[in-house]
Scaffold this active site. Structure first.
Site, PDB file in Angstrom:
ATOM      1  N   SER A 294       0.816  -1.211   0.000  1.00 14.22           N
ATOM      2  CA  SER A 294       0.000   0.000   0.000  1.00 14.22           C
ATOM      3  C   SER A 294       0.852   1.264   0.000  1.00 14.22           C
ATOM      4  CB  SER A 294      -0.856  -0.012   1.267  1.00 14.22           C
ATOM      5  OG  SER A 294      -1.441   1.245   1.479  1.00 14.22           O
TER       6      SER A 294
ATOM      7  N   TYR B 178      -2.231   0.504  10.304  1.00 18.53           N
ATOM      8  CA  TYR B 178      -2.431  -0.196   9.034  1.00 18.53           C
ATOM      9  C   TYR B 178      -1.156  -0.129   8.182  1.00 18.53           C
ATOM     10  CZ  TYR B 178      -3.769  -0.743   4.160  1.00 18.53           C
ATOM     11  OH  TYR B 178      -3.802  -1.118   2.844  1.00 18.53           O
TER      12      TYR B 178
ATOM     13  N   LYS C 259       1.701  -3.091   6.863  1.00 23.39           N
ATOM     14  CA  LYS C 259       2.132  -3.324   5.471  1.00 23.39           C
ATOM     15  C   LYS C 259       3.659  -3.223   5.381  1.00 23.39           C
ATOM     16  CE  LYS C 259      -1.804  -4.076   3.451  1.00 23.39           C
ATOM     17  NZ  LYS C 259      -2.124  -5.361   2.837  1.00 23.39           N
TER      18      LYS C 259
END
Ligand code: UFG
Length: 326
Positions: free
Chosen positions: A112, A136, A140
């Site tokens: 991402s 988040y 990643k």
């Protein structure tokens, strides 16, 4: 697209934020000749028994994994960080261990643009600093590190793509498959679609005083069909070339503002989209746009569809399925 390209597929999903109906529709779109090449199984990537079952289900073994299984809501990751570390990082670790056990060393990983945090400069190349600003993004970045360590431990076997998505939006042009977020959408595109279809009354635009052309946030929106093309190209490249770890941005290289998205959806739907400009959302960057030149050079891949196609196809999905797959 994988079925159209002749692959045999096993979809492994816990269906926590998706529906098996989507797979029925994939079979319908693929047609009766291709549909039997799609198998599915319900399971959790954190459960080694489920993974063992998946890896032994395919009669001739599994050649490659495209790893989409993860949680992706930034706000939720702030509230439930341990859950994000468990599903995204521990889940990836379990999957990689199962792959190792079964001699499967080819992986395409959904990474991402969130791992760039507040970009120092735009467009953002893959060499930009990794500086996530929420759990988040940290998960990643952690998985990318795990993949880098794994590749370094056995560089002659592992073939790995880390694909850093910018803002995926739109739907399949048939209008049969599309995004159906649980609860209140927290991303712009599904929210705008739901206002257009009358499921929500008004859009909140988070900030009208950003240093951008119209004062609203700018993002690199990529049609989900272009994203799918990018995965096929990445997989073909991995299978054709020597083992490697390849990290690529998947974006268009073009920035669009919140108000440009609203106008494009109004034009596609013929509906008006009422909005109010409110405070900035904490943690947002003003502008996030990819430098996609490495993907063009390594894969020969570029986006083919713009905001018009994004809104046309997304609207077809939203209009035909106002309540998602229910
Ligand atoms: N926005 C609004 N109103 C809304 C929702 C969003 O004005 O109701 C604005 C945001 O402030 C931002 C833009 O619309 O300027 C896009 O916001 P999104 O939430 O759609 O997307 P983000 O760029 O914040 O984040 C998305 C994904 C992340 C991913 C990131 C980069 O949600 O998972 O892109 O890839 F990490």
């Amino acid at each position: 697209m994988l079925l159209e390209a002749g692959h045999e597929l096993l979809v492994f999903d816990d269906f926590s934020n998706s529906s098996p109906i989507a797979l029925d529709r994939v079979r319908e779109l693929a047609g009766p000749a291709a549909a039997p090449r799609l198998q599915q199984m319900q399971g959790d990537i954190r459960n080694p028994k489920d993974l063992e079952q998946a890896f032994t289900k395919a009669p001739s073994g599994i050649d490659a994994v495209i790893h989409f299984a993860g949680l992706k809501a930034v706000g939720e990751s702030v509230q439930h960080p341990m859950h994000y570390w468990d599903v995204n990082v521990n889940g990836s670790r379990c999957l990689l261990e199962a792959m190792q056990t079964h001699g499967c060393h080819t992986l395409v990983f959904s990474s991402s643009a969130s791992l760039y945090g507040y970009p120092e400069a735009v467009p953002i190349p893959e060499t930009a600093p990794i500086a996530p600003i929420n759990p988040y993004g940290h998960t990643k970045a952690a998985v990318e590190q795990m993949l880098s360590d794994l590749h370094a431990s056995s560089p002659d076997s592992w073939r790995i793509d880390c694909l850093r998505y910018f803002n995926p939006v739109g739907a399949h042009p048939s209008g049969r498959i599309g995004e159906n977020p649980l609860g209140i959408p927290n991303n712009l595109y599904p929210f705008v679609s739901q206002v257009a279809v009358g499921r929500k009354s008004q859009l909140q635009v988070f900030g009208g005083d950003w240093p951008t052309s119209d004062g609203t946030g700018v993002r690199d929106y990529i049609h989900v069909m272009d994203l799918a093309d990018g995965h096929l190209a990445a997989l073909d490249c991995l299978l054709a070339e020597e083992p490697q770890l390849l990290t690529l941005n998947l974006g268009s290289g073009q920035g669009q503002s919140v108000l440009e998205m609203v106008q494009a959806m109004e034009a596609a739907s013929g509906c008006s989209i009422p909005y109010a400009i409110t405070d900035r959302r904490p943690g947002d960057a003003a502008i996030s746009v990819a430098d996609p030149s490495k993907a063009a050079q390594r894969l020969g891949w570029r986006t083919q569809r713009g905001l018009k196609e994004i809104c046309r196809d997304g609207w077809a999905w939203q209009q035909q399925n106002p309540d998602g797959y229910t």
